[in-house]
Motif scaffolding. Sequence first.
Motif, PDB file in Angstrom:
ATOM      1  N   SER A 196      12.153  -8.795   2.730  1.00 13.63           N
ATOM      2  CA  SER A 196      11.280  -9.483   2.030  1.00 13.63           C
ATOM      3  C   SER A 196      12.123 -10.544   1.236  1.00 13.63           C
ATOM      4  O   SER A 196      13.035 -10.000   0.392  1.00 13.63           O
ATOM      5  N   PHE A 229      -1.394 -12.523  -1.304  1.00 19.37           N
ATOM      6  CA  PHE A 229      -0.089 -11.881  -1.864  1.00 19.37           C
ATOM      7  C   PHE A 229       0.810 -11.117  -0.715  1.00 19.37           C
ATOM      8  O   PHE A 229       1.809 -10.716  -0.563  1.00 19.37           O
ATOM      9  N   ALA A 230      -0.042 -11.180   0.571  1.00 15.75           N
ATOM     10  CA  ALA A 230       0.513 -10.688   1.685  1.00 15.75           C
ATOM     11  C   ALA A 230       1.106 -11.903   2.809  1.00 15.75           C
ATOM     12  O   ALA A 230       1.682 -11.646   3.798  1.00 15.75           O
ATOM     13  N   THR A 231       0.695 -13.234   2.122  1.00 11.42           N
ATOM     14  CA  THR A 231       1.155 -14.349   3.106  1.00 11.42           C
ATOM     15  C   THR A 231       2.415 -14.827   2.398  1.00 11.42           C
ATOM     16  O   THR A 231       2.298 -15.528   1.168  1.00 11.42           O
ATOM     17  N   ASN A 271       0.648  -1.066  -0.021  1.00  9.26           N
ATOM     18  CA  ASN A 271       0.082  -0.173   0.035  1.00  9.26           C
ATOM     19  C   ASN A 271       0.695   1.217  -0.096  1.00  9.26           C
ATOM     20  O   ASN A 271       0.343   2.308   0.100  1.00  9.26           O
TER      21      ASN A 271
END
Length: 180
Positions: free
Chosen positions: A78, A106-108, A58
Motif C-alpha cells: 500500500s 477509499f478503495a481506489t 475490513n
Amino acid sequence: MQRSIEAAEGAAMPSVQQGSPRTLEARQFRDVLGSFTTGVVVVTTLGEDGRPIGLTVNSFNSVSLDPPLILWSLALKSPSLAAFRQHAYFAINILAEDQEPLCRQFATPSSDKFANIRFDRGVTGVPVLHATAAYLECRAFARYPGGDHEIHVGEVMAVHDHGAAPLVFHRGSVRRLIQH
Ligand SMILES: Cc1cc2nc3c(=O)[nH]c(=O)nc-3n(C[C@H](O)[C@H](O)[C@H](O)COP(=O)(O)O)c2cc1C
C-alpha cells in the motif's frame, strides 16, 4: 511413532479441506474468508506533509478492553504504509449503510482520495469523516509482521457513536443489515 500420530490426526478430520499454507488455493482461501461477515471502515491518518490519507479496510477488530486496543492490517504494497508507520495517530471511521460510495472511493488508488469528502479534524488531529456510524481515534500502540500485510494495533483515545446502521461486507459485496 510420528507416522501413527499423523495417521490418527488425518483420520480424525476426514471432512476438512487439507492444505498447507503453500498448497491452499488462494481462491478457496479468499472465498472462505468472504463467508465471514464484517463491517467496513475507512482508516485515516496524516501524511508527512499534513495531507489526509485514508483507505477502506475490513480487517478491523477489537483486541482488548483494558487497555482499550483495536487492530487492523495494512497491505505491505500500500502506498499509505509509510504514513501509517510515521504518524502517531489514526482514526477508524465505521461506515454507515448509505456510505457505499466512500467504501469505493477509499478503495481506489488516487492521489486525492479526499476530493468531495466531508471531514473534520478529531481531537488527535487526524481526519474524521462526516455521517459515519461511529469513529474511534487511536494512538499507534504496536505493529507486527503479518505475511504480506502489517498488523497495526491502536490504543483508543476517543470514540464517537452516531448510532447509524452500518455498511456490511460479505462475500465480496457491500450490503445492508436486516434485523430478524
Ligand atoms: C471491503 C474492502 C476491504 C478492504 N480491506 C483491506 C484491508 O483490511 N487491508 C488493506 O490493506 N486493504 C484493504 N482493502 C483494499 C484497499 O482499500 C485498497 O487497496 C486501497 O486502494 C488502498 O489504499 P492506498 O492504495 O491508498 O494505500 C479493502 C478493500 C475493500 C473494498
